[in-house]
Design a protein around this motif. Structure first.
Motif, PDB file in Angstrom:
ATOM      1  N   GLU A   1      33.511  22.599  39.923  1.00  0.00           N
ATOM      2  CA  GLU A   1      34.250  23.397  38.948  1.00  0.00           C
ATOM      3  C   GLU A   1      33.728  23.219  37.521  1.00  0.00           C
ATOM      4  O   GLU A   1      33.447  24.204  36.847  1.00  0.00           O
ATOM      5  CB  GLU A   1      35.737  23.074  39.032  1.00  0.00           C
ATOM      6  CG  GLU A   1      36.590  23.936  38.125  1.00  0.00           C
ATOM      7  CD  GLU A   1      38.071  23.617  38.260  1.00  0.00           C
ATOM      8  OE1 GLU A   1      38.817  24.074  37.390  1.00  0.00           O
ATOM      9  OE2 GLU A   1      38.466  22.922  39.207  1.00  0.00           O
TER      10      GLU A   1
ATOM     11  N   ILE B   1      28.976  29.325  33.163  1.00  0.00           N
ATOM     12  CA  ILE B   1      29.559  30.548  32.604  1.00  0.00           C
ATOM     13  C   ILE B   1      29.565  30.494  31.081  1.00  0.00           C
ATOM     14  O   ILE B   1      29.309  31.488  30.413  1.00  0.00           O
ATOM     15  CB  ILE B   1      30.980  30.784  33.171  1.00  0.00           C
ATOM     16  CG1 ILE B   1      30.854  31.222  34.616  1.00  0.00           C
ATOM     17  CG2 ILE B   1      31.741  31.799  32.352  1.00  0.00           C
ATOM     18  CD1 ILE B   1      32.152  31.480  35.303  1.00  0.00           C
TER      19      ILE B   1
ATOM     20  N   ALA C   1      28.378  36.684  31.439  1.00  0.00           N
ATOM     21  CA  ALA C   1      28.464  37.592  32.588  1.00  0.00           C
ATOM     22  C   ALA C   1      27.215  37.533  33.464  1.00  0.00           C
ATOM     23  O   ALA C   1      27.243  37.978  34.610  1.00  0.00           O
ATOM     24  CB  ALA C   1      28.695  39.020  32.108  1.00  0.00           C
TER      25      ALA C   1
ATOM     26  N   ALA D   1      33.293  31.710  43.137  1.00  0.00           N
ATOM     27  CA  ALA D   1      34.156  32.894  43.007  1.00  0.00           C
ATOM     28  C   ALA D   1      35.364  32.590  42.129  1.00  0.00           C
ATOM     29  O   ALA D   1      35.754  33.399  41.287  1.00  0.00           O
ATOM     30  CB  ALA D   1      34.594  33.377  44.380  1.00  0.00           C
TER      31      ALA D   1
ATOM     32  N   ALA E   1      35.494  30.457  39.766  1.00  0.00           N
ATOM     33  CA  ALA E   1      35.021  30.290  38.391  1.00  0.00           C
ATOM     34  C   ALA E   1      34.646  31.624  37.761  1.00  0.00           C
ATOM     35  O   ALA E   1      34.464  31.706  36.550  1.00  0.00           O
ATOM     36  CB  ALA E   1      33.829  29.341  38.362  1.00  0.00           C
ATOM     37  N   GLY E   2      34.490  32.678  38.587  1.00  0.00           N
ATOM     38  CA  GLY E   2      34.138  33.993  38.053  1.00  0.00           C
ATOM     39  C   GLY E   2      32.675  34.348  38.200  1.00  0.00           C
ATOM     40  O   GLY E   2      32.202  35.321  37.614  1.00  0.00           O
ATOM     41  N   ILE E   3      31.951  33.582  38.987  1.00  0.00           N
ATOM     42  CA  ILE E   3      30.530  33.876  39.230  1.00  0.00           C
ATOM     43  C   ILE E   3      30.447  34.827  40.410  1.00  0.00           C
ATOM     44  O   ILE E   3      30.842  34.489  41.528  1.00  0.00           O
ATOM     45  CB  ILE E   3      29.727  32.592  39.512  1.00  0.00           C
ATOM     46  CG1 ILE E   3      29.806  31.652  38.309  1.00  0.00           C
ATOM     47  CG2 ILE E   3      28.283  32.917  39.849  1.00  0.00           C
ATOM     48  CD1 ILE E   3      29.216  30.289  38.544  1.00  0.00           C
ATOM     49  N   THR E   4      29.951  36.033  40.161  1.00  0.00           N
ATOM     50  CA  THR E   4      29.881  37.036  41.228  1.00  0.00           C
ATOM     51  C   THR E   4      28.466  37.213  41.776  1.00  0.00           C
ATOM     52  O   THR E   4      28.285  37.851  42.792  1.00  0.00           O
ATOM     53  CB  THR E   4      30.375  38.397  40.706  1.00  0.00           C
ATOM     54  OG1 THR E   4      29.590  38.770  39.576  1.00  0.00           O
ATOM     55  CG2 THR E   4      31.840  38.318  40.316  1.00  0.00           C
TER      56      THR E   4
END
Length: 145
Positions: free
Chosen positions: A91, A98, A103, A128, A130-133
């Motif tokens: 995490e 990030i 982005a 996912a 953490a917002g990493i796509t």
């Protein structure tokens, strides 16, 4: 600025006035060494001895991006920059990624072909959350028979 006085016969020579370049050259050499060492560590991550899974089709890696490489060895240990990391410690690593990349944050997972998905899934789940796509799994091309 004081003007130097000429003393005696034949002392018409003036010392040149200019900037001392030595500190700037030192800084440039330090930067060169820093980038050489850091690029060596980044390349070393891609050369960990792993038997990657075979795939018949794949997308080539985008050279514009520099994803974080996460390796999973045959013992199901997660390695980042050659250091063993527990799945619970991902995490803060992803949060830092990030923060640095925004982005464009991306990860690439390199794992042994025999590693079961249950050891890769926590990495993908943490990414996912953490917002990493942008996540990719490294494979090697299927050899022609």
């Amino acid at each position: 600025m004081r003007v130097p006085q000429s003393h005696g016969y034949g002392s018409n020579r003036r010392t040149p006035v200019g900037a001392n370049m030595t500190p700037m050259i030192d800084v440039v050499f330090l930067l060169i060494i820093f980038f050489l060492v850091s690029s060596h560590l980044a390349r070393q991550e891609n050369h960990l001895p792993l038997e990657l899974p075979v795939a018949s089709s794949f997308d080539p890696m985008d050279l514009e991006k520099s994803p974080l490489t996460i390796s999973v060895d045959g013992k199901a240990q997660i390695l980042i920059s050659g250091k063993i990391v527990a799945a619970t410690q991902l995490e803060p690593v992803f949060a830092d990624l990030i923060r640095r990349s925004g982005a464009d944050a991306a990860i690439r997972i390199r794992c042994e072909g025999a590693v079961q998905y249950q050891y890769v899934e926590p990495i993908l789940r943490q990414a996912a959350l953490a917002g990493i796509t942008d996540a990719a799994i490294a494979v090697r091309e299927e050899s022609a028979k």
